[in-house]
Design a protein around this motif. Structure first.
Motif, PDB file in Angstrom:
ATOM      1  N   SER A 183     -27.674  12.477  -9.957  1.00 19.19           N
ATOM      2  CA  SER A 183     -27.647  11.265  -9.420  1.00 19.19           C
ATOM      3  C   SER A 183     -26.181  10.952 -10.335  1.00 19.19           C
ATOM      4  O   SER A 183     -26.761  11.506 -12.080  1.00 19.19           O
ATOM      5  N   THR A 215     -33.504   8.974 -15.491  1.00 22.75           N
ATOM      6  CA  THR A 215     -32.721   9.437 -14.671  1.00 22.75           C
ATOM      7  C   THR A 215     -33.016   9.783 -14.189  1.00 22.75           C
ATOM      8  O   THR A 215     -32.387  10.076 -12.927  1.00 22.75           O
ATOM      9  N   GLY A 254     -32.214   5.182  -4.220  1.00 27.24           N
ATOM     10  CA  GLY A 254     -31.630   5.413  -3.450  1.00 27.24           C
ATOM     11  C   GLY A 254     -32.862   6.119  -2.494  1.00 27.24           C
ATOM     12  O   GLY A 254     -31.816   6.487  -1.223  1.00 27.24           O
ATOM     13  N   MET A 296     -32.792   6.081  -8.629  1.00 30.12           N
ATOM     14  CA  MET A 296     -32.992   7.292  -7.457  1.00 30.12           C
ATOM     15  C   MET A 296     -34.354   6.136  -7.165  1.00 30.12           C
ATOM     16  O   MET A 296     -34.189   6.898  -5.409  1.00 30.12           O
TER      17      MET A 296
END
Length: 91
Positions: free
Chosen positions: A53, A47, A21, A18
C-alpha cells in the motif's frame, strides 16, 4: 456504533487508506476510526499491507489530524493499544 462493532473485547485495526481504497467508506472524513475510539473501543491504526500500500503510519496519523482533529493524545492511545495487542495476551 460501538454496540454494533465486532469483537468488542479486542483491538480493532483501522487501516484508513486501505479501507478508503477498497471503497468501504466514501472518503477519509467518513472513516469510523475517530468515532470508534471516542466510543470507547480499543482500536489500532495501521498501514495494513505496508509493502503493497502507498502509505505509512506517519501519513495515516497526518490524515487523522487533518480529517478528524486528532492530537498526540489519540495517537499515543492507539499506539498503546497496538503495543498491548502485539506483545501481551489480550484479556
Amino acid at each position: 456504533m460501538a454496540a454494533n462493532a465486532p469483537h468488542r473485547g479486542g483491538p480493532q485495526p483501522q487501516p484508513r487508506l486501505m479501507t478508503r481504497g477498497a471503497r468501504a467508506v466514501p472518503g477519509l472524513a467518513a472513516h469510523p476510526a475517530a468515532r470508534l475510539l471516542a466510543g470507547g473501543l480499543t482500536i489500532t491504526i495501521s498501514t495494513d499491507t505496508r509493502t503493497t500500500s502507498a502509505t505509512t503510519l506517519t501519513r495515516e496519523f497526518a490524515e487523522l489530524r487533518a480529517s478528524a482533529g486528532w492530537t498526540t493524545v489519540q495517537e499515543e492511545l492507539v499506539q498503546a493499544h497496538a503495543a498491548g495487542a502485539a506483545f501481551a495476551p489480550w484479556r
